[in-house]
Design an enzyme around this catalytic site. Sequence first.
Site, mmCIF file in Angstrom:
data_model
loop_
_atom_site.group_PDB
_atom_site.id
_atom_site.type_symbol
_atom_site.label_atom_id
_atom_site.label_comp_id
_atom_site.label_asym_id
_atom_site.label_seq_id
_atom_site.Cartn_x
_atom_site.Cartn_y
_atom_site.Cartn_z
ATOM 1 N N HIS A 120 0.873 -1.180 0.000
ATOM 2 C CA HIS A 120 0.000 0.000 0.000
ATOM 3 C C HIS A 120 0.911 1.231 0.000
ATOM 4 O O HIS A 120 2.027 1.177 0.531
ATOM 5 C CB HIS A 120 -0.829 -0.060 1.286
ATOM 6 C CG HIS A 120 -1.908 0.964 1.426
ATOM 7 N ND1 HIS A 120 -1.650 2.270 1.758
ATOM 8 C CD2 HIS A 120 -3.253 0.857 1.308
ATOM 9 C CE1 HIS A 120 -2.802 2.937 1.836
ATOM 10 N NE2 HIS A 120 -3.786 2.104 1.562
ATOM 11 N N ASP A 196 2.860 -4.692 8.158
ATOM 12 C CA ASP A 196 1.651 -3.892 7.963
ATOM 13 C C ASP A 196 0.476 -4.874 7.992
ATOM 14 O O ASP A 196 0.223 -5.583 7.027
ATOM 15 C CB ASP A 196 1.742 -3.158 6.617
ATOM 16 C CG ASP A 196 0.422 -2.501 6.221
ATOM 17 O OD1 ASP A 196 -0.571 -2.637 6.971
ATOM 18 O OD2 ASP A 196 0.378 -1.866 5.154
ATOM 19 N N GLN A 199 -4.696 -5.317 6.645
ATOM 20 C CA GLN A 199 -5.675 -6.195 5.991
ATOM 21 C C GLN A 199 -5.739 -7.560 6.653
ATOM 22 O O GLN A 199 -6.451 -8.439 6.148
ATOM 23 C CB GLN A 199 -5.315 -6.412 4.518
ATOM 24 C CG GLN A 199 -5.612 -5.282 3.582
ATOM 25 C CD GLN A 199 -7.038 -4.764 3.615
ATOM 26 O OE1 GLN A 199 -7.990 -5.500 3.862
ATOM 27 N NE2 GLN A 199 -7.198 -3.493 3.362
ATOM 28 N N LYS A 222 -10.671 -0.832 9.968
ATOM 29 C CA LYS A 222 -10.800 -2.019 9.102
ATOM 30 C C LYS A 222 -11.094 -3.265 9.940
ATOM 31 O O LYS A 222 -11.075 -4.383 9.440
ATOM 32 C CB LYS A 222 -9.525 -2.213 8.289
ATOM 33 C CG LYS A 222 -9.326 -1.099 7.260
ATOM 34 C CD LYS A 222 -8.077 -1.279 6.431
ATOM 35 C CE LYS A 222 -7.964 -0.117 5.457
ATOM 36 N NZ LYS A 222 -6.741 -0.181 4.645
ATOM 37 N N CYS A 360 -4.790 2.616 -3.666
ATOM 38 C CA CYS A 360 -3.573 3.102 -3.003
ATOM 39 C C CYS A 360 -2.405 2.148 -3.215
ATOM 40 O O CYS A 360 -1.592 1.932 -2.303
ATOM 41 C CB CYS A 360 -3.778 3.316 -1.501
ATOM 42 S SG CYS A 360 -5.007 4.550 -1.134
HETATM 43 C C1 LIG Z 1 -5.794 0.547 4.503
HETATM 44 C C2 LIG Z 1 -4.393 0.111 4.470
HETATM 45 C C3 LIG Z 1 -3.370 0.953 4.912
HETATM 46 C C4 LIG Z 1 -3.627 2.352 5.401
HETATM 47 O O1 LIG Z 1 -4.502 2.367 6.472
HETATM 48 P P1 LIG Z 1 -5.119 3.759 7.001
HETATM 49 O O2 LIG Z 1 -6.188 3.315 7.917
HETATM 50 O O3 LIG Z 1 -5.634 4.475 5.778
HETATM 51 O O4 LIG Z 1 -4.023 4.493 7.661
HETATM 52 C C5 LIG Z 1 -2.077 0.475 4.877
HETATM 53 N N1 LIG Z 1 -1.805 -0.759 4.436
HETATM 54 C C6 LIG Z 1 -2.764 -1.600 4.002
HETATM 55 C C7 LIG Z 1 -2.397 -2.971 3.552
HETATM 56 C C8 LIG Z 1 -4.081 -1.185 3.996
HETATM 57 O O5 LIG Z 1 -5.035 -2.009 3.557
#
Ligand SMILES: *Cc1c(COP(=O)(O)O)cnc(C)c1O
Length: 402
Positions: A120, A196, A199, A222, A360
């Site tokens: 992302h 990260d 997801q 999320k 993104c």
């Molecule tokens: C949504 C997402 C982000 C960013 O998250 P925010 O809540 O917009 O800060 C980063 N990495 C992944 C894999 C995402 O799905």
Amino acid sequence: MKTDLAGEFPILSRQIHGHPLTYLDNAASTQKPLRVIEAMQHCLQHEYSNIHRGVHFLSQQLTQQYDRVREKTAAFLNAASAQEIVFTKGTTEALNLLASSLGELLLQAGDKVLISAMEHHANIVPWQIACRRFGAELLVLPMNDKGELLIEDFDTYLDGVKIFSICHVSNVLGSINPIAPLIAKAKARGITTIVDGAQAVAHLPVDVQALDCDFYVFSGHKLYGPTAVGVLYGRYELLEAMPPYQGGGDMILSVSFEKTLYAPPPLKFEAGTPPIVEVIGLGAALEWLQDIGLPNLAAHEEQLRIEAEAALSELNGVSIYGQAAQKAAVISFTLQDIHPHDAGTIMDSRGLAVRVGHHCAEPIMRFFGIPATIRASFAAYNDSADIARLVAAVKTTQDLFA
Ligand SMILES: *Cc1c(COP(=O)(O)O)cnc(C)c1O
């Protein structure tokens, strides 16, 4: 798993353009159960005040609740201690904090930072900024056209790498990356590892001690929780060694004009009044998830993914991007010459919320040579009826362009 979870989400009973809402944009943000909505409302109505600095009843009580969510979050990730949990604004802020602060601690001219081809933008741009600032170089671990990382080449990317930051699950391709062996290899070379998990956390159980990563980050919104709150798990010794990211109130022990003594982690990284009500909402979301059980949820979503991919594959002219062996319920696809934005608009007119665009992750679009995809992503409250409506809306779209 409990049935009729949808009944716990008031928004899902809405009609959109005269159709029942079919919410398949969960990878962008999940809807909120009543439990979360009510916890936040209750806090605002009956419990609210600022935390940490009050001697008065409300402040002390809410401070305790806030700290309890930190403990809940530590338990959720199986962190060794609640002091390893820093609340941030979200995944993006957590990654910026790391790129800035960990970058300052670890990166020198000529060092390297390794990410992957399916990140992302939030796990690309902060590292570009850090690399420019500290004179480091950004390396990218490639993937194949199924959306699987070339893990057999991993070792050849590690020379000079100080930081390795990778997504657990791709928000575009759904790939569940085999992060544990990659972390183990990186660690054996003394590389600091970041995951990260934006997801992942709402879809599969995560144990940061078993993964043995140094940092793990995610967003509340999320994971059935509110926006504007996120989590940064960090190994305590590293949090202790890192310089602060922002300065201000709450992150200090003492301040004079000559010198400031910082509070120990996690407060060192929580300058200013935190998102108090959102943290309370996050706590309720974690409890809600725990009640359902992530293994149950993972099994439910895996069934939906298999069913949806099979149904979409039966249609002519549907190309699915992301065919990794291990995959979450995120399905990116295109419909030949129909632009994803046109498809998204037609599907919206049928009450479907899907995401269209580059999600993104422009480098993934460039890799596949496409401008955008349509993305359907599933969560706890989705069911086979949602898949039937998705398929019907895709057919309608194709018929309109035939
Ligand atoms: C949504 C997402 C982000 C960013 O998250 P925010 O809540 O917009 O800060 C980063 N990495 C992944 C894999 C995402 O799905």
